[in-house]
Design a protein around this motif. Structure first.
Motif, PDB file in Angstrom:
ATOM      1  N   GLU A 256      44.976  48.939  28.750  1.00  0.00           N
ATOM      2  CA  GLU A 256      45.559  50.190  28.275  1.00  0.00           C
ATOM      3  C   GLU A 256      45.673  50.192  26.750  1.00  0.00           C
ATOM      4  OE1 GLU A 256      47.738  49.452  32.260  1.00  0.00           O
ATOM      5  OE2 GLU A 256      46.730  48.291  30.699  1.00  0.00           O
ATOM      6  N   SER A 257      46.067  49.051  26.187  1.00  0.00           N
ATOM      7  CA  SER A 257      46.216  48.943  24.740  1.00  0.00           C
ATOM      8  C   SER A 257      44.880  49.111  24.032  1.00  0.00           C
ATOM      9  CB  SER A 257      46.829  47.582  24.383  1.00  0.00           C
ATOM     10  OG  SER A 257      46.878  47.402  22.984  1.00  0.00           O
ATOM     11  N   LEU A 258      43.835  48.472  24.552  1.00  0.00           N
ATOM     12  CA  LEU A 258      42.524  48.579  23.920  1.00  0.00           C
ATOM     13  C   LEU A 258      41.969  49.995  24.046  1.00  0.00           C
ATOM     14  CD1 LEU A 258      40.206  47.335  22.426  1.00  0.00           C
ATOM     15  CD2 LEU A 258      39.339  46.404  24.585  1.00  0.00           C
ATOM     16  N   GLU A 259      42.157  50.612  25.211  1.00  0.00           N
ATOM     17  CA  GLU A 259      41.703  51.998  25.388  1.00  0.00           C
ATOM     18  C   GLU A 259      42.419  52.923  24.404  1.00  0.00           C
ATOM     19  OE1 GLU A 259      42.284  53.085  29.454  1.00  0.00           O
ATOM     20  OE2 GLU A 259      41.097  51.388  30.194  1.00  0.00           O
ATOM     21  N   ARG A 260      43.710  52.751  24.283  1.00  0.00           N
ATOM     22  CA  ARG A 260      44.497  53.607  23.386  1.00  0.00           C
ATOM     23  C   ARG A 260      44.049  53.410  21.935  1.00  0.00           C
ATOM     24  NH1 ARG A 260      48.900  52.238  25.387  1.00  0.00           N
ATOM     25  NH2 ARG A 260      49.445  50.547  23.957  1.00  0.00           N
ATOM     26  N   THR A 261      43.778  52.172  21.569  1.00  0.00           N
ATOM     27  CA  THR A 261      43.345  51.884  20.203  1.00  0.00           C
ATOM     28  C   THR A 261      41.991  52.513  19.914  1.00  0.00           C
ATOM     29  OG1 THR A 261      44.555  49.779  20.187  1.00  0.00           O
ATOM     30  CG2 THR A 261      42.809  50.046  18.561  1.00  0.00           C
ATOM     31  N   LEU A 262      41.058  52.391  20.844  1.00  0.00           N
ATOM     32  CA  LEU A 262      39.734  52.985  20.651  1.00  0.00           C
ATOM     33  C   LEU A 262      39.821  54.513  20.586  1.00  0.00           C
ATOM     34  CD1 LEU A 262      37.589  50.734  23.031  1.00  0.00           C
ATOM     35  CD2 LEU A 262      37.399  50.867  20.541  1.00  0.00           C
ATOM     36  N   ASP A 263      40.651  55.090  21.429  1.00  0.00           N
ATOM     37  CA  ASP A 263      40.806  56.552  21.418  1.00  0.00           C
ATOM     38  C   ASP A 263      41.356  57.038  20.081  1.00  0.00           C
ATOM     39  OD1 ASP A 263      39.849  56.724  23.979  1.00  0.00           O
ATOM     40  OD2 ASP A 263      41.813  56.988  24.925  1.00  0.00           O
ATOM     41  N   GLN A 264      42.286  56.290  19.510  1.00  0.00           N
ATOM     42  CA  GLN A 264      42.905  56.709  18.256  1.00  0.00           C
ATOM     43  C   GLN A 264      42.031  56.378  17.050  1.00  0.00           C
ATOM     44  OE1 GLN A 264      46.738  54.773  18.350  1.00  0.00           O
ATOM     45  NE2 GLN A 264      47.616  56.295  19.760  1.00  0.00           N
ATOM     46  N   ALA A 265      41.291  55.274  17.146  1.00  0.00           N
ATOM     47  CA  ALA A 265      40.459  54.859  16.018  1.00  0.00           C
ATOM     48  C   ALA A 265      39.199  55.701  15.909  1.00  0.00           C
ATOM     49  CB  ALA A 265      40.088  53.382  16.157  1.00  0.00           C
ATOM     50  N   VAL A 266      38.717  56.202  17.045  1.00  0.00           N
ATOM     51  CA  VAL A 266      37.490  56.997  17.051  1.00  0.00           C
ATOM     52  C   VAL A 266      37.834  58.361  17.635  1.00  0.00           C
ATOM     53  CG1 VAL A 266      35.051  57.017  17.645  1.00  0.00           C
ATOM     54  CG2 VAL A 266      36.282  54.840  17.522  1.00  0.00           C
ATOM     55  N   ALA A 267      38.562  59.138  16.881  1.00  0.00           N
ATOM     56  CA  ALA A 267      39.050  60.431  17.367  1.00  0.00           C
ATOM     57  C   ALA A 267      38.108  61.570  17.025  1.00  0.00           C
ATOM     58  CB  ALA A 267      40.430  60.705  16.781  1.00  0.00           C
ATOM     59  N   ILE A 268      36.828  61.270  16.851  1.00  0.00           N
ATOM     60  CA  ILE A 268      35.828  62.296  16.580  1.00  0.00           C
ATOM     61  C   ILE A 268      34.685  62.119  17.561  1.00  0.00           C
ATOM     62  CG2 ILE A 268      36.407  62.407  14.125  1.00  0.00           C
ATOM     63  CD1 ILE A 268      33.969  60.714  13.546  1.00  0.00           C
ATOM     64  N   PRO A 269      33.832  63.141  17.753  1.00  0.00           N
ATOM     65  CA  PRO A 269      32.713  62.984  18.686  1.00  0.00           C
ATOM     66  C   PRO A 269      31.843  61.791  18.312  1.00  0.00           C
ATOM     67  CG  PRO A 269      32.976  65.274  18.077  1.00  0.00           C
ATOM     68  CD  PRO A 269      33.902  64.498  17.192  1.00  0.00           C
ATOM     69  N   MET A 270      31.624  60.893  19.255  1.00  0.00           N
ATOM     70  CA  MET A 270      30.862  59.687  18.968  1.00  0.00           C
ATOM     71  C   MET A 270      29.375  59.953  18.854  1.00  0.00           C
ATOM     72  SD  MET A 270      32.524  56.621  21.213  1.00  0.00           S
ATOM     73  CE  MET A 270      31.168  55.557  20.721  1.00  0.00           C
ATOM     74  N   PHE A 271      28.882  60.974  19.518  1.00  0.00           N
ATOM     75  CA  PHE A 271      27.446  61.147  19.618  1.00  0.00           C
ATOM     76  C   PHE A 271      26.915  62.316  18.799  1.00  0.00           C
ATOM     77  CE2 PHE A 271      28.825  58.924  23.462  1.00  0.00           C
ATOM     78  CZ  PHE A 271      28.107  57.753  23.281  1.00  0.00           C
ATOM     79  N   GLY A 272      27.534  62.514  17.627  1.00  0.00           N
ATOM     80  CA  GLY A 272      26.981  63.408  16.630  1.00  0.00           C
ATOM     81  C   GLY A 272      26.860  64.859  17.054  1.00  0.00           C
ATOM     82  N   PRO A 273      25.798  65.521  16.626  1.00  0.00           N
ATOM     83  CA  PRO A 273      25.682  66.973  16.823  1.00  0.00           C
ATOM     84  C   PRO A 273      25.230  67.372  18.217  1.00  0.00           C
ATOM     85  CG  PRO A 273      23.748  66.131  15.710  1.00  0.00           C
ATOM     86  CD  PRO A 273      24.691  64.969  15.851  1.00  0.00           C
TER      87      PRO A 273
END
Length: 225
Positions: A84-101
Motif C-alpha cells: 500500500e505504501s509503495l502504491e501510494r508513493t508511486l501514485d503521488q510521485a507520478v501524478a501525470i499521464p505516464m504514456f504521453g499524448p
C-alpha cells in the motif's frame, strides 16, 4: 528460435503500439486471472505487480519470493502495509499521464504495473498463466532482473516520464521494505510494534543515547573556552 534481437524488436513494436493508441488500455484485461482478487477486465493487477517488485528487491518468506525462486526464512519486502505504501508513493510521485499524448491516464502504480507486465510477457510468454494475476510476479528472479535491465536501457523511454518512473521503482521499493510502514499507524503517527525493516537492517530502535558514547574521549568531560 527467437533471438535477443527478435525479442527486442517485438518488445519495441508492442510498446510503440501501446504508446501510440489509447485503445491499448483495453488490453490491460489480458493481465487478469481468477487467481487474484483484482477485478477482471477493469484494472491492471497492481497489487500482484507491486508485491512482485517488493519480493524481487527484498526477498522474504512470502509466496511471491518462493514463486521467483529466491526466498529467505524471514519476512522481506512483502509485509503488511508495504505494498500500500509503495502504491501510494508511486501514485503521488507520478501524478501525470505516464504514456504521453496517447490519452492514456493511469495513476503511477497502475501505469508501472502495465509497463512491467508488458515487458514480463515479452521475457516469458508463459508468465501470463502463472499463479498470480500479474505476469511480472510469476517470473523467476533472474527474469525479473532482465525486465528491469530492458526497462533501464530501452532508448524509446528517453524524454518520457517513463525514464524517471523506471529508475525509481526499485529504489522506492527498497525504501518501503526497510521503512517503518509494516508497523506504523498513519492516523496516530506512531509505531505499533517492531517494524520488519528494523529487523532486516538490525536496527535497535530509537534511543535517547547510549552509555558507550556518554562523555568525551579519554575521560575529558568538559572543554574550557
Amino acid at each position: 528460435m527467437e533471438t535477443e534481437h527478435d525479442l527486442m524488436w517485438t518488445r519495441r513494436r508492442f510498446l510503440a503500439g501501446f504508446l501510440g493508441t489509447g485503445t491499448a488500455v483495453a488490453g490491460i484485461g489480458l493481465f487478469s486471472s481468477t487467481a487474484s482478487a483484482q477485478p477482471p477486465q477493469q484494472a491492471p493487477p497492481v497489487r500482484d505487480t507491486i508485491n512482485g517488485i517488493l519480493s524481487f528487491v527484498v526477498p522474504g518468506n512470502d509466496a511471491y519470493s518462493h514463486q521467483q525462486g529466491v526466498a529467505t526464512d524471514r519476512p522481506g519486502g512483502v509485509t503488511p502495509g508495504t505494498a500500500e505504501s509503495l502504491e501510494r508513493t508511486l501514485d503521488q510521485a507520478v501524478a501525470i499521464p505516464m504514456f504521453g499524448p496517447a490519452g492514456i491516464t493511469l495513476p503511477g502504480a497502475a501505469g508501472a504495473a502495465v509497463l512491467l507486465n508488458i515487458f514480463a510477457t515479452t521475457a516469458d510468454p508463459a508468465a501470463a498463466a502463472g499463479p498470480f494475476a500479474a505476469p511480472f510476479a510469476n517470473l523467476d528472479h533472474a527474469t525479473k532482473a532482465q525486465v528491469f535491465e530492458w526497462l533501464d536501457t530501452d532508448p524509446r523511454f528517453e524524454g518520457f516520464i517513463l525514464r524517471f518512473v523506471v529508475n525509481t521503482i526499485p529504489t522506492l521499493a527498497a525504501f518501503a521494505a526497510y521503512s517503518e510502514v509494516s508497523a506504523f499507524d498513519r492516523a496516530q503517527r506512531t509505531t505499533t510494534g517492531r517494524p520488519v525493516g528494523w529487523e532486516l537492517s538490525n536496527y535497535a530502535g530509537p534511543s535517547d543515547g547510549w552509555d558507550e558514547v556518554i562523555g568525551y574521549y579519554g575521560g575529558v568531560d568538559k572543554v574550557e573556552a
